[in-house]
Design a protein around this motif. Structure first.
Motif, PDB file in Angstrom:
ATOM      1  N   SER A   1       0.824  -1.210   0.000  1.00 39.21           N
ATOM      2  CA  SER A   1       0.000   0.000   0.000  1.00 39.21           C
ATOM      3  C   SER A   1       0.858   1.260   0.000  1.00 39.21           C
ATOM      4  CB  SER A   1      -0.920  -0.016   1.232  1.00 39.21           C
ATOM      5  OG  SER A   1      -1.674   1.169   1.301  1.00 39.21           O
ATOM      6  N   ASP A   2       1.909   1.239   0.803  1.00 42.98           N
ATOM      7  CA  ASP A   2       2.783   2.414   1.016  1.00 42.98           C
ATOM      8  C   ASP A   2       4.144   2.168   0.406  1.00 42.98           C
ATOM      9  OD1 ASP A   2       4.165   4.593   1.979  1.00 42.98           O
ATOM     10  OD2 ASP A   2       4.206   3.900   4.048  1.00 42.98           O
ATOM     11  N   ASN A   3       4.381   2.607  -0.752  1.00 42.59           N
ATOM     12  CA  ASN A   3       3.500   3.372  -1.614  1.00 42.59           C
ATOM     13  C   ASN A   3       3.420   2.701  -2.980  1.00 42.59           C
ATOM     14  OD1 ASN A   3       3.879   6.284  -3.514  1.00 42.59           O
ATOM     15  ND2 ASN A   3       2.014   5.920  -2.368  1.00 42.59           N
TER      16      ASN A   3
ATOM     17  N   GLU B   1      10.834   7.069   2.811  1.00 37.13           N
ATOM     18  CA  GLU B   1      10.755   6.423   4.122  1.00 37.13           C
ATOM     19  C   GLU B   1      11.927   6.804   5.022  1.00 37.13           C
ATOM     20  OE1 GLU B   1       8.066   5.345   4.955  1.00 37.13           O
ATOM     21  OE2 GLU B   1       7.023   4.280   3.342  1.00 37.13           O
TER      22      GLU B   1
ATOM     23  N   ASP C   1      -1.257   8.581  -1.783  1.00 35.38           N
ATOM     24  CA  ASP C   1      -0.608   7.990  -0.604  1.00 35.38           C
ATOM     25  C   ASP C   1      -1.598   8.156   0.539  1.00 35.38           C
ATOM     26  OD1 ASP C   1       1.256   6.816   1.027  1.00 35.38           O
ATOM     27  OD2 ASP C   1       2.809   8.328   0.727  1.00 35.38           O
TER      28      ASP C   1
ATOM     29  N   ARG D   1       0.159  -0.368   7.038  1.00 33.29           N
ATOM     30  CA  ARG D   1       1.329   0.340   6.518  1.00 33.29           C
ATOM     31  C   ARG D   1       2.353   0.512   7.641  1.00 33.29           C
ATOM     32  NH1 ARG D   1      -0.890   5.487   5.187  1.00 33.29           N
ATOM     33  NH2 ARG D   1      -2.757   4.766   6.255  1.00 33.29           N
TER      34      ARG D   1
END
Ligand SMILES: [Zn+2]
Length: 459
Positions: free
Chosen positions: A121-123, A157, A183, A428
């Protein structure tokens, strides 16, 4: 045309999914030096995919030996066409603790209609929905309805340490009419959200020291200002009983919420029950003149993140500790300046500490808040895109958190932004991160609609 692009997406969905899984297999963990080559491999993989679908000027751009930004563009929509700068990131969080994953983090696995993998999901997933929307237009229709420039970050990140310098250095290359970022999280699967504001942030650490070593409290108690006590007195003085921050000048630049915006925020479905469920706290606290959602998103705050000092072990140890410390963070809103707030905070702490203790303050790099008009044409296009492609009208709201890159784009490029999340909480940054396959496909179609409406509204 929307229809040709959408049918191309539907016809090629299985292939898109295969590509997504291949992308997820690359362990592009930016925080860990041993994955440096994997991060580059992910950048090269993306660049190859971007080239294949017909994006132009695809290249890896580097700043200060950091991980490369993957750039590409398509600028043939016409001289008056809107230019979108699409931002996303291909680096991921570390996967540990590995023992808590039900399937290995870099062997994407599909269960219950979700893909499980670090970055799902991220990202990687959300930005890949965007990239496949571009593919659906380019391959299905032979063109994009708007000009697009792509900027995929490999250090998000880690806090994107090189992005401010990068954006400043490549200002001309990145020049656009608006920024688009997929996001973050929607409210739930059937309730999309568009956040038009993000708060800024400043974080600081305070150190208080007194005697040269821990002292016997029987011998010296009553004669030495205990550093833990002095720090507690300082912290207690930072708010008044209404939750207002007591640093002189803290509110000087704070914007006041307009009636129109307060009405809009009141229409966001967020209740005290929901707040209680999320926090588990016994009762709300904070500025009485503002709703919970306003306190959480539209007002500046000061929070103690941690505090330490003295004896923490079992039993008694009767000492006056030599030192104490605390970590403090402040969330900032529109018009507050992170550097100025850092200075005001430091001056206040230094001035209010008595001469019976020594104090020092360290402030980290901050970020300003970002806001874009909630009635902009870009947001209107996004509302329409979600409504038709997702099947639910998004709420427009403020976010309490910070996304420094958005403030950087605003400062350097001076353009509005659209945050278009396709994710949910999705674990996440935690074990068993996942992305719903239905969100992957609906995300692609929402983005396809968005580009077309943007072109329509413009003309
Ligand atoms: Zn993240």
């Amino acid at each position: 045309m929307i229809d040709t692009a959408v049918s191309h997406a539907r016809a090629n969905y299985d292939q898109y999914l295969e590509q997504f899984l291949a992308y997820l297999r690359i362990p592009s963990v930016s925080a860990l030096p041993e994955h440096k080559a994997d991060v580059r491999a992910a950048a090269e993989w993306l660049a190859a995919d971007m080239q294949r679908i017909g994006l132009e000027n695809v290249q890896l751009l580097e700043m200060n030996n950091g991980n490369p930004v993957v750039y590409g563009d398509w600028l043939h929509a016409g001289p008056d066409a809107h230019t979108v700068l699409l931002y996303g990131h291909y680096d991921v969080q570390p996967a540990d603790p590995l023992a808590l994953w039900q399937s290995p983090p870099f062997e994407p696995t599909i269960r219950d209609g979700k893909v499980f993998a670090r970055g799902a999901s991220d990202n990687k997933g959300q930005m890949f929905s965007q990239l496949k929307a571009l593919e659906s237009c380019l391959m299905g229709d032979g063109r994009l309805p708007v000009n697009v420039k792509i900027c995929f970050d490999g250090e998000e990140e880690m806090g994107s340490p090189n992005m401010p310098a990068f954006v400043a250095a490549y200002k001309d290359l990145l020049a656009a009419d608006s920024v688009l970022v997929s996001d973050g999280a929607m409210v739930h699967s059937e309730q999309p959200v568009i956040d038009y504001a993000l708060r800024g942030v400043v974080a600081a650490e305070i150190h208080v020291s007194g005697p040269q070593r821990d002292l016997h409290s029987g011998s010296y108690g009553g004669s030495v200002h205990n550093p833990v006590q002095a720090l507690a007195e300082l912290i207690a003085s930072l708010h008044d009983e209404f939750g207002w921050v007591q640093i002189p000048g803290f509110y000087d630049r704070v914007f006041s919420l307009s009636t129109a915006e307060r009405d809009l925020l009141r229409s966001v479905p967020y209740s005290q029950e929901q707040w209680e469920l999320e926090t588990g706290a016994p009762a709300p606290w904070g500025e009485p003149d503002y709703t919970l959602l306003e306190r959480m998103t539209a007002r500046p705050t000061l929070e103690v993140n941690g505090i330490w000092g003295g004896f923490q072990g079992k039993g008694d140890k009767t000492i006056i500790p030599a030192e104490a410390g605390a970590k403090i963070s402040m969330r900032l809103v529109t018009n507050q300046d992170a550097d100025e707030i850092a200075e005001l905070f430091t001056a206040h702490v230094l001035n209010s500490m008595p001469e019976t203790v020594r104090v020092s303050v360290q402030v980290g790099a901050g970020a300003n808040a970002a806001v874009t008009p909630f009635d902009s044409m870009e947001i209107a296009a996004a509302v329409r895109a979600y409504s038709l492609a997702w099947g639910a009208e998004p709420v427009r709201s403020r976010a309490g958190g910070s996304l420094p890159i958005i403030a950087t784009f605003q400062q350097e490029l001076g353009i509005p932004f659209v945050l278009m999340p396709f994710g949910l909480d999705d674990n996440r940054h935690s074990p068993n991160e996942h992305y719903h396959l239905s969100h992957f496909s609906r995300g692609i179609e929402t983005a396809v609609h968005y580009y077309h409406y943007l072109a329509e509204i413009r003309h």
